[in-house]
Design a protein around this motif. Structure first.
Motif, PDB file in Angstrom:
ATOM      1  N   LEU A   1      14.664  31.201  61.239  1.00 48.41           N
ATOM      2  CA  LEU A   1      14.286  31.321  59.832  1.00 48.41           C
ATOM      3  C   LEU A   1      15.512  31.421  58.922  1.00 48.41           C
ATOM      4  N   LEU A   2      16.646  31.814  59.476  1.00 49.22           N
ATOM      5  CA  LEU A   2      17.868  31.961  58.684  1.00 49.22           C
ATOM      6  C   LEU A   2      18.683  30.673  58.604  1.00 49.22           C
ATOM      7  N   ALA A   3      18.253  29.621  59.302  1.00 48.52           N
ATOM      8  CA  ALA A   3      19.041  28.386  59.324  1.00 48.52           C
ATOM      9  C   ALA A   3      19.158  27.784  57.929  1.00 48.52           C
ATOM     10  N   TRP A   4      18.072  27.777  57.186  1.00 47.09           N
ATOM     11  CA  TRP A   4      18.087  27.221  55.839  1.00 47.09           C
ATOM     12  C   TRP A   4      19.077  27.971  54.959  1.00 47.09           C
ATOM     13  N   GLY A   5      18.981  29.299  54.942  1.00 47.10           N
ATOM     14  CA  GLY A   5      19.852  30.091  54.090  1.00 47.10           C
ATOM     15  C   GLY A   5      21.319  29.974  54.461  1.00 47.10           C
ATOM     16  N   LEU A   6      21.621  29.997  55.751  1.00 45.35           N
ATOM     17  CA  LEU A   6      23.018  29.889  56.185  1.00 45.35           C
ATOM     18  C   LEU A   6      23.612  28.538  55.799  1.00 45.35           C
ATOM     19  N   ALA A   7      22.858  27.465  56.038  1.00 44.15           N
ATOM     20  CA  ALA A   7      23.359  26.137  55.670  1.00 44.15           C
ATOM     21  C   ALA A   7      23.549  26.017  54.165  1.00 44.15           C
ATOM     22  N   ALA A   8      22.626  26.574  53.392  1.00 46.24           N
ATOM     23  CA  ALA A   8      22.745  26.499  51.931  1.00 46.24           C
ATOM     24  C   ALA A   8      23.979  27.241  51.435  1.00 46.24           C
ATOM     25  N   MET A   9      24.236  28.433  51.976  1.00 45.28           N
ATOM     26  CA  MET A   9      25.382  29.202  51.535  1.00 45.28           C
ATOM     27  C   MET A   9      26.693  28.506  51.890  1.00 45.28           C
ATOM     28  N   VAL A  10      26.792  27.985  53.103  1.00 46.32           N
ATOM     29  CA  VAL A  10      28.037  27.335  53.533  1.00 46.32           C
ATOM     30  C   VAL A  10      28.306  26.079  52.713  1.00 46.32           C
ATOM     31  N   VAL A  11      27.299  25.236  52.551  1.00 51.25           N
ATOM     32  CA  VAL A  11      27.492  23.981  51.808  1.00 51.25           C
ATOM     33  C   VAL A  11      27.805  24.265  50.349  1.00 51.25           C
ATOM     34  N   HIS A  12      27.106  25.209  49.748  1.00 49.86           N
ATOM     35  CA  HIS A  12      27.365  25.524  48.336  1.00 49.86           C
ATOM     36  C   HIS A  12      28.763  26.108  48.152  1.00 49.86           C
ATOM     37  N   LEU A  13      29.202  26.927  49.091  1.00 50.62           N
ATOM     38  CA  LEU A  13      30.560  27.481  49.006  1.00 50.62           C
ATOM     39  C   LEU A  13      31.606  26.390  49.121  1.00 50.62           C
ATOM     40  N   VAL A  14      31.411  25.458  50.042  1.00 44.71           N
ATOM     41  CA  VAL A  14      32.378  24.371  50.216  1.00 44.71           C
ATOM     42  C   VAL A  14      32.424  23.479  48.980  1.00 44.71           C
TER      43      VAL A  14
ATOM     44  N   THR B   1      31.590  24.259  45.883  1.00 45.77           N
ATOM     45  CA  THR B   1      32.169  24.992  44.761  1.00 45.77           C
ATOM     46  C   THR B   1      33.683  25.115  44.899  1.00 45.77           C
ATOM     47  N   ALA B   2      34.149  25.360  46.119  1.00 48.55           N
ATOM     48  CA  ALA B   2      35.591  25.479  46.326  1.00 48.55           C
ATOM     49  C   ALA B   2      36.309  24.150  46.133  1.00 48.55           C
ATOM     50  N   ALA B   3      35.634  23.048  46.477  1.00 42.73           N
ATOM     51  CA  ALA B   3      36.289  21.740  46.399  1.00 42.73           C
ATOM     52  C   ALA B   3      36.197  21.116  45.008  1.00 42.73           C
ATOM     53  N   TRP B   4      35.029  21.198  44.368  1.00 46.93           N
ATOM     54  CA  TRP B   4      34.826  20.503  43.101  1.00 46.93           C
ATOM     55  C   TRP B   4      34.304  21.416  41.995  1.00 46.93           C
ATOM     56  N   GLY B   5      34.388  22.712  42.163  1.00 46.85           N
ATOM     57  CA  GLY B   5      33.917  23.625  41.133  1.00 46.85           C
ATOM     58  C   GLY B   5      34.864  23.688  39.959  1.00 46.85           C
ATOM     59  N   PRO B   6      34.429  24.278  38.845  1.00 50.27           N
ATOM     60  CA  PRO B   6      35.288  24.379  37.655  1.00 50.27           C
ATOM     61  C   PRO B   6      36.445  25.319  37.893  1.00 50.27           C
ATOM     62  N   ARG B   7      37.498  25.106  37.127  1.00 45.15           N
ATOM     63  CA  ARG B   7      38.702  25.941  37.212  1.00 45.15           C
ATOM     64  C   ARG B   7      38.995  26.568  35.856  1.00 45.15           C
ATOM     65  N   ASP B   8      37.964  27.096  35.200  1.00 49.23           N
ATOM     66  CA  ASP B   8      38.145  27.635  33.855  1.00 49.23           C
ATOM     67  C   ASP B   8      39.043  28.858  33.846  1.00 49.23           C
ATOM     68  N   PHE B   9      39.064  29.636  34.917  1.00 49.75           N
ATOM     69  CA  PHE B   9      39.842  30.870  34.909  1.00 49.75           C
ATOM     70  C   PHE B   9      41.333  30.614  34.827  1.00 49.75           C
TER      71      PHE B   9
END
Length: 239
Positions: A187-200, A202-210
Motif C-alpha cells: 500500500l505504500l508503493a504509491w506514496g514512496l514512488a510519488a515522493m521520490v519522483v517529486h523530489l528528483v 524538484t531538485a533537477a528543474w525546480g525554481p531557484r528563487d531563493f
C-alpha cells in the motif's frame, strides 16, 4: 604611531538582521517571524499565500485519491486469479504449486509505483513551484488512493464467501478465489514512488528563487559588496 583606520560607513552586525525588526505599524519586516519552533506568517500577503498553498494541496490530495478508482479497476483486471475447486466436502487449490496468490500483491505494487511516478510528474508539471504543503497533499492523496484501490478491487472481485460460491458452482468445477492482499506493505508503493519522483524533479528543474533573495545575505553571493583587494594602496601615514 598612528591608530588603525576604520573604513567609513562600516556596516553594523545588525544590518543583516533587518528582517527581524518590526516595520511601520508593528508589522515585522520579513516574510515570517520565529515564534518558538514555528514560523508564523507576518502579513496579510503571507496569510493569503498560505491559504493558496493549502488550497492547492487539498486539490492535489483529492485528485490523487480519486485516481485510486482507476488503479483499483486495473488491479482487478490485471491481477492473476487463484483457481479453487470443491469436492463437496472441502475447497482446495486447483494448482497447489501456482504463484497466483502472491501475484496479486506484486501487481498492486507495480501499479502503485507507476501511479506514484505519474502523479508526481503531473503535480510537478502543474505546480512547478512546489512547497511543503503540496508535498503533504501528494503524500496524503497517495495513501488514500492506495486504500481506495485496495477496497475497490476486493469488493468488485469474486465473492469472499468461498463456501457459498463452491456450493453454487458445484462439485469439481473450478472457480476463482476472492481477490486478496497478503502483504499490506504494498500500500505504500504509491506514496514512496510519488515522493521520490517529486523530489528528483524538484531538485533537477525546480525554481531557484531563493538564490536571488538570500545570495547577498551575510556578505556573500553576487549581490554582496566586494571586499577590497589585498593589493590596494595603503593611505599615507599622515592621513
Amino acid at each position: 604611531m598612528t591608530a588603525p583606520l576604520t573604513p567609513p560607513n562600516r556596516p553594523s552586525s545588525d544590518d543583516h538582521h533587518d528582517w527581524r525588526k518590526p516595520g511601520p505599524g508593528g508589522e515585522p519586516g520579513g516574510p515570517a517571524v520565529a515564534y518558538g519552533s514555528h514560523l508564523v506568517p507576518a502579513s496579510g500577503a503571507d496569510r493569503e499565500e498560505l491559504r493558496a498553498d493549502l488550497r492547492r494541496a487539498g486539490i492535489v490530495a483529492a485528485a490523487v485519491t480519486v485516481a485510486g478508482v482507476l488503479m483499483g479497476l486495473l488491479w482487478l483486471w490485471l491481477a492473476p486469479r487463484v483457481p479453487l475447486v470443491s469436492d463437496s466436502t472441502a475447497v482446495f487449490l486447483n494448482d497447489s504449486e501456482g504463484e497466483e496468490a502472491i501475484g496479486a500483491d506484486g501487481t498492486f505494487a507495480l501499479l502503485g509505483l507507476a501511479f506514484g511516478a505519474v502523479s508526481a510528474a503531473l503535480v510537478f508539471w502543474f505546480h512547478r513551484r512546489g512547497g511543503i504543503w503540496l508535498t503533504v497533499g501528494l503524500a496524503v492523496g497517495s495513501v488514500l488512493g492506495s486504500l481506495l484501490a485496495w477496497q475497490l478491487g476486493t469488493r468488485l472481485g469474486p465473492t469472499s464467501d468461498v463456501v457459498a460460491h463452491a456450493r453454487e458452482v458445484g462439485k469439481g468445477v473450478v472457480f476463482d478465489a476472492p481477490l486478496e492482499m497478503h502483504a499490506h506493505g504494498v500500500l505504500l508503493a504509491w506514496g514512496l514512488a510519488a515522493m521520490v519522483v517529486h523530489l528528483v524533479l524538484t531538485a533537477a528543474w525546480g525554481p531557484r528563487d531563493f538564490e536571488g533573495e538570500w545570495a547577498s545575505y551575510g556578505g556573500w553571493g553576487p549581490g554582496a559588496p566586494s571586499a577590497p583587494s589585498s593589493g590596494a594602496a595603503a593611505p599615507p601615514d599622515g592621513a
